[in-house]
Design a protein around this motif. Structure first.
Motif, PDB file in Angstrom:
ATOM      1  N   UNK A  25       0.859  -1.194   0.000  1.00  0.00           N
ATOM      2  CA  UNK A  25       0.000   0.000   0.000  1.00  0.00           C
ATOM      3  C   UNK A  25       0.888   1.235   0.000  1.00  0.00           C
ATOM      4  N   UNK A  26       0.739   2.094  -0.994  1.00  0.00           N
ATOM      5  CA  UNK A  26       1.593   3.278  -1.129  1.00  0.00           C
ATOM      6  C   UNK A  26       0.769   4.549  -0.960  1.00  0.00           C
ATOM      7  N   UNK A  27       1.222   5.417  -0.068  1.00  0.00           N
ATOM      8  CA  UNK A  27       0.600   6.724   0.076  1.00  0.00           C
ATOM      9  C   UNK A  27       1.291   7.702  -0.877  1.00  0.00           C
ATOM     10  N   UNK A  28       0.644   7.976  -1.994  1.00  0.00           N
ATOM     11  CA  UNK A  28       1.209   8.919  -2.956  1.00  0.00           C
ATOM     12  C   UNK A  28       0.859  10.344  -2.513  1.00  0.00           C
ATOM     13  N   UNK A  29       1.650  11.327  -2.961  1.00  0.00           N
ATOM     14  CA  UNK A  29       1.452  12.680  -2.431  1.00  0.00           C
ATOM     15  C   UNK A  29       0.153  13.329  -2.908  1.00  0.00           C
ATOM     16  N   UNK A  30      -0.409  14.175  -2.060  1.00  0.00           N
ATOM     17  CA  UNK A  30      -1.619  14.929  -2.402  1.00  0.00           C
ATOM     18  C   UNK A  30      -1.223  16.267  -3.012  1.00  0.00           C
TER      19      UNK A  30
END
Lengths: 456, 456
Positions: free
Chosen positions: A154-159
């Motif tokens: 699970x990757x949190x990509x930038x907002x």
């Protein structure tokens, strides 16, 4: 105790004293009896509390207001009524929080969905929205469960980002420059990040960089479009799932999409039976059949050309003429899924109507893209094999005026051990609409953001 | 097949032909032998591929570059070397994607973390970041698992919002007004939402509205602070978990916090043994002991006053003098956790240093707040019982200049069946720092946002 736990094992508590805390959904009383529906939010159904004239507190109980929070001690008994198996015979009640008379959710009358949008902070207390947002939560978990148990990272990509991903250009700007102090030219070197930035429209590009390290990744986070369109299906802020898989071609991608969707629908069917039964009864007749059918269906796979052939052969006067070089319209999607009586993957789309990063097929006319069309939902997922050839990708960037300066790192992936890889995106709200039968995206997002609406 | 699946059941494949796809981490060769470390991202460890002079392709194999993506067919054999149990004897190799010579991650040399931040899109290919971001993913799932399996509803609170939650005022502004065209006064009625909006600093307020419908909810999403501070622990964009529970007091809240943290740490210990072993060896000596100890510890519960008493009694020359009316400093946190040799909940803080929505205790001086101090991490969670009395809440708003216009709905919760309820917040990155031993927040976020840094 939670009402959910009480219902789970209700026979065990017969004749026993039980303490519950929750909110009063209704309080009806006749001359000799009274009934309170108590809901604590842990379970879709309410517990019926009963009190009678013999109780010295009859008057007190009968005055408890709808909406109040109470703590009740009572004895669990078999119900003499027909609507429920058990009642709780009240021994004592503490009113923990009273409810003022301007409470908008009185037991009488059925408020419209439009009215409830204005009191979005109270609407999960209604049966409809309680069901919708429970389904939303369980579906979100099912998605995590599917990917995690299959080894995806699970990757949190930038907002906040400087790249506009799809190249659609409908980004919200993010800034700390005091607007009031702007005089003429804007000096972005003085903005927080030293340049112009905005809210991400996709996490795919960053996701790909992680797929080329972990092989299998997914994102699940908010994305944004500053699109000024007021429709039932558009919101400015919505959650997306964007899996990306290295060493995976278009067929492999379709396998994953099909497996995931069936898993999620099955999981929600298993975990939300009461909610779905309610939605089937009051929102979309046939919802349960639709979902069960999907789980047991075989998804068809056809090319865009084959789809257009079928549409052209159909004896129907289309509003939009089917065309080999164009997108397909909603009426076409509907026809195709009905024609095959189930979900249909449509592959190999004309390159001119698809994104710049999709893999060009050998025909030089189509790209290895795939849309999944689902009965009753239309396009639910869109994906593609990605262009892994550096030179071809640069050519596409040129042709489509993509600013390679902000995505040079993305293009570099093709020079540093690039490989065939694929990914898709699924708008989470579109899935929730499909799962609940609720038609308007404003009713499946807790606090929706649409043009002009930013309350709460 | 995935290398993870191969390792899971490796004896089964002895003597069998196996096909793998992955990236070359290293390629060493002597006159007669060569070894390739192949990693496909599904497993922390690489598979060792061997080739020898007898092969007519020796030259070809020996020239395969570090970073390339390859497909290899080989026979699995017991290894004669000491570093691994098995080797894959190469039969054939396809180079799927070559690697240009300017690839920054050559096998030789150990790049610094600062250097790797500049190539954040490649760093998950290193052992260190591969471990960190796998742990991040698994920890995120553990959090969902804990709350979902305990009946909590996952709520997506809005990112774009008009309320500043904590009242800290460090919000990024979100707009679609073309800054270049601003002349003097700014007409917000013409902005996208008809008013000034920004990026959410918390989802708590919206979360509370759902807790008063479902009893148990949690949020898990990005939050933002436009804070211009360059430290190891500050980022502008970070993920928060904010559970909120109705009919729950401060003691109940501490039970939940303790249970959740132990569950998450245990889950990561179980699922990431290779990653944690690596981090224990190369990043934080004693990491595994620290984590195992936490899982088996009893968390202490003391009041802020008791904590100050202990600090005052300690025979230490503090940099910051412990004070009954003030926050405690990092040096104090450290001392307290060492004093009790484990995690410590500190409760009942002076009201003047805590947020406006926290429940005022009967002493009129303290609020029912709780911080969890963890050895080696400092403050990991902060929470409180919420003020459920409408009049007291309004008074606090007045005292602290909170603009009640934007949070009237939040205050209304106290008039419509309000009840005692509590919640806490945990910064997800702080947890990942604790779990991995990596010190800098820039190294636990895939593409970190800090002042001046918005690449990718």
């Amino acid at each position: 105790m939670d009402i959910k736990d009480l219902f789970k094992d209700i026979k065990k508590y017969e004749g026993k004293e039980v303490t519950l805390e929750g909110w009063v959904r209704n309080n009806r009383n006749q001359s000799n009896f009274g009934f309170i529906d108590l809901n604590d939010g842990t379970y879709f159904k309410s517990m019926q509390l009963v009190y009678d004239k013999d109780s010295s507190d009859f008057d007190k109980f009968s005055k408890i207001k709808v909406g109040s929070a109470i703590k009740v001690v009572g004895i669990l008994v078999k119900s003499e009524g027909s609507g429920q198996s058990h009642d709780l015979k009240i021994k004592s009640v503490d009113v923990l929080g009273d409810c003022d008379s301007d409470y908008p959710l009185q037991a009488k009358g059925r408020p419209t969905r439009e009215f409830l949008r204005d009191i979005a902070y109270l609407r999960p207390r209604t049966n409809l929205f309680n069901a919708v947002f429970r389904v939303r939560s369980v579906a979100a978990y099912a998605i995590h469960k599917f990917f995690q148990e299959n080894g995806y990272v699970y990757v949190h990509t930038p907002i906040i980002t400087a790249n506009d991903g799809e190249g659609a250009g409908q980004m919200f700007q993010v800034t700390t420059i005091p607007l009031e102090k702007i005089k003429g030219e804007v000096d972005y070197s003085k903005d927080f990040y030293g340049k112009k930035v905005g809210l991400a429209v996709t996490g795919q590009l960053e996701g790909e960089t992680y797929a080329l390290a972990y092989k299998k990744i997914y994102t699940f986070g908010p994305t944004f479009r500053a699109e000024n369109s007021n429709t039932k299906t558009h919101a400015n802020e919505f959650w997306m799932i964007e899996p990306e898989i290295a060493f995976c071609d278009l067929n492999g991608l379709m396998d994953i999409e099909e497996e995931m969707l069936k898993f999620v629908v099955k999981y929600v069917l298993d975990r939300c039976p009461d909610e779905l039964k309610f939605l089937d009864e009051f929102v979309e007749k046939g919802l349960l059949d639709k979902l069960n059918k999907l789980v047991n269906s075989e998804f068809t796979r056809i090319t865009h050309k084959e789809a257009i052939d079928i549409l052209k052969e159909a004896n129907i006067k289309w509003e939009f003429t089917p065309d080999y070089d164009s997108d397909i319209a909603k009426e076409h999607e509907k026809y195709i899924t009905e024609h095959f009586n189930g979900p249909v993957f449509i592959t190999n789309w004309p390159k001119d109507i698809k994104a710049w990063y999709m893999k060009l097929n050998d025909d030089n006319k189509t790209v290895a893209a795939v849309d999944l069309e689902v009965p009753g939902a239309g396009e639910l997922m869109g994906g593609s094999q990605r262009e892994e050839n550096y030179d071809k990708l640069m050519q596409r960037c040129k042709d489509l005026n993509v600013d390679t300066d902000t995505v040079d790192w993305f293009c570099n992936l093709r020079r540093f051990g690039g490989c065939y890889h694929s990914g898709f995106g699924m708008g989470f709200e579109r899935l929730v609409i499909y799962l609940t039968g609720v038609e308007n995206i404003r009713d499946v997002i807790p606090f929706p953001r649409t043009p002009g609406n930013c309350d709460f």
